[in-house]
Design an enzyme around this catalytic site. Structure first.
Site, PDB file in Angstrom:
ATOM      1  N   ASP A 101     -31.552   0.842  -8.174  1.00 14.17           N
ATOM      2  CA  ASP A 101     -30.539   0.248  -7.509  1.00 14.17           C
ATOM      3  C   ASP A 101     -29.790   1.397  -7.050  1.00 14.17           C
ATOM      4  OD1 ASP A 101     -29.413   1.156  -9.706  1.00 14.17           O
ATOM      5  OD2 ASP A 101     -29.071  -0.882 -10.444  1.00 14.17           O
ATOM      6  N   GLU A 160     -26.784  -9.606 -11.153  1.00 14.52           N
ATOM      7  CA  GLU A 160     -25.694 -10.128 -11.927  1.00 14.52           C
ATOM      8  C   GLU A 160     -26.062 -11.514 -12.260  1.00 14.52           C
ATOM      9  OE1 GLU A 160     -23.493  -8.236 -12.613  1.00 14.52           O
ATOM     10  OE2 GLU A 160     -22.567  -7.215 -11.183  1.00 14.52           O
ATOM     11  N   HIS A 169     -26.550  -8.027 -16.873  1.00  7.67           N
ATOM     12  CA  HIS A 169     -27.479  -7.794 -15.768  1.00  7.67           C
ATOM     13  C   HIS A 169     -28.405  -6.383 -15.993  1.00  7.67           C
ATOM     14  CE1 HIS A 169     -23.920  -4.587 -14.393  1.00  7.67           C
ATOM     15  NE2 HIS A 169     -25.197  -3.868 -14.828  1.00  7.67           N
ATOM     16  N   ASN A 224     -22.731  -7.762 -18.988  1.00  5.04           N
ATOM     17  CA  ASN A 224     -22.912  -9.290 -18.771  1.00  5.04           C
ATOM     18  C   ASN A 224     -24.392  -9.767 -18.620  1.00  5.04           C
ATOM     19  OD1 ASN A 224     -23.518  -8.283 -16.417  1.00  5.04           O
ATOM     20  ND2 ASN A 224     -21.928  -8.899 -15.148  1.00  5.04           N
TER      21      ASN A 224
END
Ligand code: GLP
Length: 241
Positions: A67, A143, A138, A136
């Protein structure tokens, strides 16, 4: 799933680096998928040491990063381009033309996503993909709620991810709101996946990801469906297994 729990962070870094190094020694033209964040820094240090001390050769490998933030230049100190140069590429004999990181500074991010996917296909897919995990769940910047079928795309960062990553920026307002992320389907196409997590604060999400329901609400839970995953955790991150 192969789960390796190490007593110390250093031991984890060594084991993960050895796994990659052994793959590169057997297959010098390996296509590596790489991750950023705090977690893999020690593993990269160890790979650099193996390059310097035992001639680990990066000259034929190709890399694809997961990313990049949208809207900051490559030379911005918080860009993942800068991170990769500083933590690995500047210290090993990789050919610059074999490095692929999504271009978050482009005028047309959608086209960039398409050409990134295309490049992965052209080289025959990713052989070994390194992943960290967000609190979380990811992976990359995918996400919670991202469809498992997603390919490389423009994504919006959640408030919790911006907060977590604000430690690298002057303030949370400077954290980009969007990024380009390799998709979940793209990640799942990698032949082998190495998932790395460190620290007590990752224990709960690691337990959910590896042993909880497989759901887009916990993106890393998709890895339970992959046939070749090795998980490297320190004893803190593995404390809820
Ligand atoms: C970032 C990256 C992820 C990384 C994750 C965890 O947002 N996009 O690829 O795995 O957060 O980061 P850290 O290792 O610093 O906890």
């Amino acid at each position: 799933m192969n789960i390796i729990i190490s007593d110390t962070e250093k031991a984890l870094d060594r084991k993960a680096a050895d796994e990659i190094a052994n793959h590169i020694r057997r297959h010098p033209a390996t296509v590596l998928g790489l991750a950023t964040g705090g977690t893999p820094v020690g593993m990269y240090k160890e790979l650099i040491r193996l390059h310097k001390d035992s001639d680990l050769d990066f000259s034929r490998i190709t890399t694809f990063n997961l990313d990049e933030y949208i809207g900051i230049d490559h030379d911005h100190p918080c860009s993942y381009h800068a991170y990769m140069d500083e933590n690995l590429f500047d210290h090993v004999n990789i050919s610059k033309e074999n490095i692929n990181i999504p271009d978050g500074a482009t005028d047309s991010p959608e086209k960039e996503c398409e050409s990134f996917e295309e490049k992965i296909k052209e080289v025959g897919g990713i052989d070994v993909q390194v992943l960290g995990i967000g609190h979380n769940g990811h992976i990359g910047f995918n996400e919670p709620g991202t469809p498992f079928e997603s390919t490389t795309s423009v994504v919006e960062l959640t408030q919790s991810t911006k907060e977590a990553n604000s430690r690298y920026f002057d303030s949370i307002d400077d954290v980009p709101t969007h990024a380009i992320s390799m998709g979940i389907k793209t990640i799942m196409h990698a032949k082998k996946i190495l998932l790395i997590a460190k620290g007590e604060d990752k224990a709960e999400i690691m337990e959910k990801a590896l042993f909880g329901p497989i759901t887009p609400e916990v993106p890393a839970s998709v890895l339970q469906l992959h046939p070749n995953v090795t998980v490297f955790v320190d004893k803190e991150a593995g404390s809820k297994f």
